[in-house]
Motif scaffolding. Structure first.
Motif, PDB file in Angstrom:
ATOM      1  N   VAL A   1       0.855  -1.054   0.087  1.00 54.57           N
ATOM      2  CA  VAL A   1       0.364   0.048   0.336  1.00 54.57           C
ATOM      3  C   VAL A   1       1.315   1.154   0.128  1.00 54.57           C
ATOM      4  CG1 VAL A   1      -1.799   1.435   1.383  1.00 54.57           C
ATOM      5  CG2 VAL A   1      -2.151  -1.376   1.186  1.00 54.57           C
ATOM      6  N   ARG A   2       2.194   1.238   0.388  1.00 55.39           N
ATOM      7  CA  ARG A   2       2.916   1.907   1.315  1.00 55.39           C
ATOM      8  C   ARG A   2       3.625   3.038  -0.239  1.00 55.39           C
ATOM      9  NH1 ARG A   2       5.310   0.969   4.919  1.00 55.39           N
ATOM     10  NH2 ARG A   2       6.967   0.055   4.154  1.00 55.39           N
ATOM     11  N   ALA A   3       4.072   1.591  -1.475  1.00 48.30           N
ATOM     12  CA  ALA A   3       4.406   1.997  -1.939  1.00 48.30           C
ATOM     13  C   ALA A   3       3.869   1.766  -3.729  1.00 48.30           C
ATOM     14  CB  ALA A   3       5.391   0.453  -2.871  1.00 48.30           C
ATOM     15  N   VAL A   4       3.120   1.267  -3.420  1.00 47.23           N
ATOM     16  CA  VAL A   4       1.462   2.046  -4.387  1.00 47.23           C
ATOM     17  C   VAL A   4       1.264   3.768  -4.392  1.00 47.23           C
ATOM     18  CG1 VAL A   4      -0.448   1.914  -5.875  1.00 47.23           C
ATOM     19  CG2 VAL A   4       0.913  -0.547  -4.979  1.00 47.23           C
ATOM     20  N   ALA A   5       0.951   3.649  -3.060  1.00 49.86           N
ATOM     21  CA  ALA A   5       0.422   5.415  -3.298  1.00 49.86           C
ATOM     22  C   ALA A   5       1.617   6.453  -3.462  1.00 49.86           C
ATOM     23  CB  ALA A   5      -0.107   4.975  -2.067  1.00 49.86           C
ATOM     24  N   ARG A   6       2.958   6.317  -2.913  1.00 52.22           N
ATOM     25  CA  ARG A   6       3.699   6.972  -3.139  1.00 52.22           C
ATOM     26  C   ARG A   6       4.203   6.737  -5.113  1.00 52.22           C
ATOM     27  NH1 ARG A   6       8.524   5.013   1.655  1.00 52.22           N
ATOM     28  NH2 ARG A   6       7.603   6.350   2.838  1.00 52.22           N
TER      29      ARG A   6
END
Length: 340
Positions: free
Chosen positions: A326-331
Motif C-alpha cells: 500500500v505504501r509503495a503503490v501510494a508513493r
C-alpha cells in the motif's frame, strides 16, 4: 509486562497463523523457530501473551491464534517495514505507467493492489474542487446531438451526450464553444457554477437554448469532480478467505457497496510517520466491518489534493506485505500523477 522473548513468540504466532490458518502450538514454535528454549518455556511465554489478551485459544487444548489486540501490537511494534522487491517495484511502474488518463490509472491501481495483496483494493478519487478547466470541446454527432467533453488540468475527462431540441449548425456550435472556453479556461471547478450562469446570461438570444443545454451538461460534469467516489477491485478475494469470518461475508460485501461507510472509515484513519495506517478488527465495528482489517495510505493528485487508497480483508492477513504494498503503490501513484 510482556518480555522481549514473549513479543518474539507473538511475532511468530502471527506469521505462522497468517501462513497456515492453523492455531499455533508451543511444539510447532520450537520446531520451526530457533528460540533455543524448551517447549515448556514457550508455553510460559504464551500464557503471558494470553494473560495480556494478545492471543487466544479457539478450542480447548488447541494452539493459539492472535487476537485483534495482538494484531495491533504486531503492526505497531513487530511488523517488518521492509520495502517491496525491485521486481515488484518494476511491475508497479510498468503496469501503472501504461495508463492513459486518471480513470484508467485508478482502475489499474486497484487491480494491481488486489493482485499484490490478495485483498479487496480501494482507491478514493481526489476531490477536484481546486482543479482548473483546461478545455471544453463540443462535438456534433448529429444535427440534434452534441458530445460535451470537459478536460481539467488533473487529466480527468468528463463526457456527456446532449440532446438538442432544435437543429444546430457547426457555426453556432463553434460560437458557443469559443464563449465557454473564454469564460472557463483556467477557472477552478469551485468557480464553475457562477461562470456557467454567466455564460447563459451573456449568450446571444439565438444561442441561449443551446447554451442552456450545454451548460446543464457541463454542470453535471463539474458535480462529479466535487463528489467523493471510490474504485474497488478484488471482492472475489473475500470468498477465498470466507473461513476467516465467523458468519457470512455478505455483511462485509454490503458495507463495501455503501461507499459512504468506507469514505468515513478512510477519513478517520490517521496515517503514521511511515506514511501508512491500519485499522484492525473491533476498531472497525462501528462501520459494520468488525472482522476485517483496513490498511490505507495517502496519495496526492496532480492538483495537490490528498486522497486515500488501501486494502480491506480479514484480520488474518499478511500485514507486513500489505503495509509495504500500500505504501509503495501510494508513493508511485503520487509521482505518476505529479508528472501530468
Amino acid at each position: 509486562m510482556v518480555s522481549d522473548r514473549s513479543l518474539e513468540v507473538l511475532r511468530v504466532i502471527v506469521q505462522d497463523y497468517v501462513a497456515s490458518r492453523e492455531p499455533v502450538g508451543s511444539k510447532a514454535i520450537v520446531e520451526r523457530h530457533s528460540f533455543g528454549v524448551s517447549a515448556a518455556t514457550i508455553r510460559n511465554d504464551m500464557a503471558q501473551l494470553e494473560d495480556e489478551e494478545l492471543i487466544s485459544a479457539p478450542h480447548t487444548s488447541s494452539g493459539r491464534i492472535p487476537t485483534d489486540k495482538g494484531y495491533r501490537l504486531f503492526v505497531d511494534r513487530l511488523a517488518d517495514r521492509k520495502p517491496l522487491s525491485e521486481a515488484q517495484r518494476e511491475a508497479i511502474r510498468t503496469f501503472l505507467g501504461q495508463s492513459v488518463d486518471l480513470d484508467d490509472v485508478l482502475m489499474r491501481t486497484v487491480r494491481l493492489l488486489s493482485q499484490i495483496t490478495n485483498q479487496v483494493a480501494i482507491v478514493q478519487y481526489p476531490s477536484f474542487a481546486r482543479a482548473q478547466v483546461r478545455h471544453v470541446e463540443l462535438v456534433s454527432l448529429t444535427d440534434r446531438r452534441v458530445l460535451t467533453v470537459l478536460i481539467t488540468d488533473t487529466g480527468r475527462v468528463e463526457q456527456q451526450v446532449v440532446e438538442i431540441e432544435q437543429p444546430v449548425d457547426a457555426e453556432r456550435l463553434e460560437r458557443v464553444k469559443s464563449k465557454l472556453n473564454a469564460l472557463l479556461g483556467g477557472a477552478s471547478v469551485e468557480a464553475s457554477a457562477g461562470i456557467l450562469k454567466q455564460a447563459r446570461t451573456e449568450a446571444a438570444p439565438e444561442d441561449q437554448p443551446l447554451t442552456a443545454r450545454i451548460t446543464q451538461a457541463l454542470a453535471e460534469g463539474f458535480a462529479q469532480y466535487r463528489h467523493d467516489k471510490l474504485v474497488m477491485a478484488g471482492a472475489a478475494n473475500l470468498a477465498r478467505t470466507e473461513e476467516d469470518f465467523s458468519g457470512s461475508i455478505y455483511p462485509v460485501l454490503e458495507a463495501l457497496e455503501q461507499q459512504v461507510v468506507l469514505l468515513r472509515l478512510f477519513g478517520e484513519m490517521d496515517v503514521d510517520r511511515g506514511g501508512v495506517s491500519a485499522s484492525i478488527g473491533r476498531e472497525n465495528e462501528s462501520f459494520g466491518l468488525g472482522e476485517t482489517s483496513v490498511i490505507a495510505s495517502n496519495y496526492r493528485s496532480s492538483a495537490g489534493e490528498l486522497a486515500r487508497l488501501g486494502v480491506l480483508g480479514p484480520t488474518r492477513m499478511d500485514y507486513t506485505n500489505n503495509l509495504a504494498a500500500v505504501r509503495a503503490v501510494a508513493r508511485y501513484l503520487s509521482r505518476l500523477l505529479g508528472e501530468d
